[in-house]
Write a protein that holds these residues in place. Structure first.
Motif, PDB file in Angstrom:
ATOM      1  N   GLY A  50       4.295  -0.940  -9.535  1.00 43.75           N
ATOM      2  CA  GLY A  50       4.060  -2.013  -8.575  1.00 43.75           C
ATOM      3  C   GLY A  50       3.460  -1.551  -7.261  1.00 43.75           C
ATOM      4  N   LYS A  51       3.187  -0.265  -7.133  1.00 44.89           N
ATOM      5  CA  LYS A  51       2.572   0.261  -5.916  1.00 44.89           C
ATOM      6  C   LYS A  51       1.129   0.635  -6.198  1.00 44.89           C
ATOM      7  CE  LYS A  51       6.855   1.967  -4.014  1.00 44.89           C
ATOM      8  NZ  LYS A  51       7.577   3.117  -3.469  1.00 44.89           N
ATOM      9  N   LYS A  52       0.304   0.542  -5.175  1.00 35.63           N
ATOM     10  CA  LYS A  52      -1.114   0.875  -5.298  1.00 35.63           C
ATOM     11  C   LYS A  52      -1.454   2.060  -4.419  1.00 35.63           C
ATOM     12  CE  LYS A  52      -1.077  -3.500  -6.695  1.00 35.63           C
ATOM     13  NZ  LYS A  52       0.184  -4.206  -6.771  1.00 35.63           N
ATOM     14  N   GLN A  53      -2.383   2.877  -4.904  1.00 31.71           N
ATOM     15  CA  GLN A  53      -2.924   3.960  -4.087  1.00 31.71           C
ATOM     16  C   GLN A  53      -4.349   3.556  -3.741  1.00 31.71           C
ATOM     17  OE1 GLN A  53      -2.978   7.808  -5.886  1.00 31.71           O
ATOM     18  NE2 GLN A  53      -3.692   8.797  -4.038  1.00 31.71           N
ATOM     19  N   LEU A  54      -4.646   3.573  -2.448  1.00 31.30           N
ATOM     20  CA  LEU A  54      -5.958   3.160  -1.974  1.00 31.30           C
ATOM     21  C   LEU A  54      -6.747   4.358  -1.481  1.00 31.30           C
ATOM     22  CD1 LEU A  54      -4.975   0.067   0.176  1.00 31.30           C
ATOM     23  CD2 LEU A  54      -5.590   0.126  -2.236  1.00 31.30           C
ATOM     24  N   MET A  94       0.851  -1.175   0.000  1.00 29.69           N
ATOM     25  CA  MET A  94       0.000   0.000   0.000  1.00 29.69           C
ATOM     26  C   MET A  94       0.887   1.224   0.000  1.00 29.69           C
ATOM     27  SD  MET A  94      -2.940   0.960   2.732  1.00 29.69           S
ATOM     28  CE  MET A  94      -2.073   1.780   4.023  1.00 29.69           C
ATOM     29  N   THR A  95       0.637   2.153  -0.877  1.00 28.26           N
ATOM     30  CA  THR A  95       1.434   3.362  -0.907  1.00 28.26           C
ATOM     31  C   THR A  95       0.736   4.539  -0.266  1.00 28.26           C
ATOM     32  OG1 THR A  95       0.661   3.991  -3.091  1.00 28.26           O
ATOM     33  CG2 THR A  95       2.670   2.690  -2.965  1.00 28.26           C
ATOM     34  N   GLY A  96      -0.562   4.513  -0.161  1.00 27.33           N
ATOM     35  CA  GLY A  96      -1.254   5.634   0.451  1.00 27.33           C
ATOM     36  C   GLY A  96      -2.736   5.397   0.522  1.00 27.33           C
ATOM     37  N   HIS A  97      -3.399   6.229   1.240  1.00 22.96           N
ATOM     38  CA  HIS A  97      -4.857   6.148   1.325  1.00 22.96           C
ATOM     39  C   HIS A  97      -5.416   7.559   1.341  1.00 22.96           C
ATOM     40  CE1 HIS A  97      -3.087   5.607   5.343  1.00 22.96           C
ATOM     41  NE2 HIS A  97      -3.894   6.580   5.653  1.00 22.96           N
ATOM     42  N   VAL A  98      -6.624   7.690   0.886  1.00 26.21           N
ATOM     43  CA  VAL A  98      -7.256   9.000   0.793  1.00 26.21           C
ATOM     44  C   VAL A  98      -8.489   8.995   1.691  1.00 26.21           C
ATOM     45  CG1 VAL A  98      -8.380  10.660  -0.736  1.00 26.21           C
ATOM     46  CG2 VAL A  98      -6.483   9.259  -1.596  1.00 26.21           C
ATOM     47  N   VAL A  99      -8.571   9.923   2.591  1.00 29.43           N
ATOM     48  CA  VAL A  99      -9.756  10.122   3.419  1.00 29.43           C
ATOM     49  C   VAL A  99     -10.114  11.578   3.220  1.00 29.43           C
ATOM     50  CG1 VAL A  99     -10.740  10.068   5.722  1.00 29.43           C
ATOM     51  CG2 VAL A  99      -9.027   8.378   5.086  1.00 29.43           C
ATOM     52  N   GLY A 100     -11.208  11.832   2.526  1.00 29.99           N
ATOM     53  CA  GLY A 100     -11.494  13.189   2.100  1.00 29.99           C
ATOM     54  C   GLY A 100     -10.529  13.503   0.963  1.00 29.99           C
ATOM     55  N   LYS A 101      -9.804  14.599   1.071  1.00 30.11           N
ATOM     56  CA  LYS A 101      -8.841  14.948   0.022  1.00 30.11           C
ATOM     57  C   LYS A 101      -7.410  14.847   0.521  1.00 30.11           C
ATOM     58  CE  LYS A 101     -11.887  17.867  -2.604  1.00 30.11           C
ATOM     59  NZ  LYS A 101     -12.081  19.155  -3.230  1.00 30.11           N
ATOM     60  N   ALA A 146     -15.542   1.715   2.927  1.00 29.18           N
ATOM     61  CA  ALA A 146     -15.069   1.222   1.634  1.00 29.18           C
ATOM     62  C   ALA A 146     -13.562   1.391   1.537  1.00 29.18           C
ATOM     63  CB  ALA A 146     -15.729   1.996   0.497  1.00 29.18           C
ATOM     64  N   ILE A 147     -12.936   0.482   0.836  1.00 31.65           N
ATOM     65  CA  ILE A 147     -11.525   0.603   0.464  1.00 31.65           C
ATOM     66  C   ILE A 147     -11.444   0.167  -0.989  1.00 31.65           C
ATOM     67  CG2 ILE A 147      -9.171  -0.244   0.777  1.00 31.65           C
ATOM     68  CD1 ILE A 147      -9.796  -0.783   3.669  1.00 31.65           C
ATOM     69  N   TYR A 148     -10.821   0.996  -1.813  1.00 29.39           N
ATOM     70  CA  TYR A 148     -10.674   0.601  -3.210  1.00 29.39           C
ATOM     71  C   TYR A 148      -9.401   1.194  -3.795  1.00 29.39           C
ATOM     72  CZ  TYR A 148     -13.167   5.059  -3.637  1.00 29.39           C
ATOM     73  OH  TYR A 148     -13.556   6.354  -3.511  1.00 29.39           O
ATOM     74  N   VAL A 149      -8.906   0.567  -4.844  1.00 32.49           N
ATOM     75  CA  VAL A 149      -7.691   1.014  -5.513  1.00 32.49           C
ATOM     76  C   VAL A 149      -8.042   2.170  -6.438  1.00 32.49           C
ATOM     77  CG1 VAL A 149      -5.817   0.355  -7.070  1.00 32.49           C
ATOM     78  CG2 VAL A 149      -6.694  -1.295  -5.405  1.00 32.49           C
ATOM     79  N   VAL A 150      -7.335   3.288  -6.289  1.00 37.15           N
ATOM     80  CA  VAL A 150      -7.581   4.450  -7.139  1.00 37.15           C
ATOM     81  C   VAL A 150      -6.415   4.730  -8.078  1.00 37.15           C
ATOM     82  CG1 VAL A 150      -9.226   5.535  -5.574  1.00 37.15           C
ATOM     83  CG2 VAL A 150      -6.792   6.064  -5.363  1.00 37.15           C
TER      84      VAL A 150
END
Length: 64
Positions: free
Chosen positions: A45-49, A1-8, A36-40
């Protein structure tokens, strides 16, 4: 996981096993449900969630 977004707000986490679990544990400790959690995004090879919660402000604070 490279990051997550909550709001902006974006926050980077280490790309290692258990980093998603660590973030979820921080939310659980504050009694914050994950709706919810989803890939954006994916690159190199890294994902932003994206993490969805009914209380985005509380979730952002819990993940600091």
């Amino acid at each position: 996981m490279t990051g997550h977004v909550v709001g902006k707000r974006r926050r980077k986490e280490e790309h290692r096993p258990g980093s998603l679990a660590a973030a979820a544990s921080k939310l659980a400790a504050k009694q914050i449900n994950i709706d919810a959690i989803y890939v954006v995004g994916m690159a190199g090879g890294k994902k932003q969630l994206a993490v969805g919660s009914a209380d985005a402000a509380a979730a952002r604070n819990a993940l600091k």
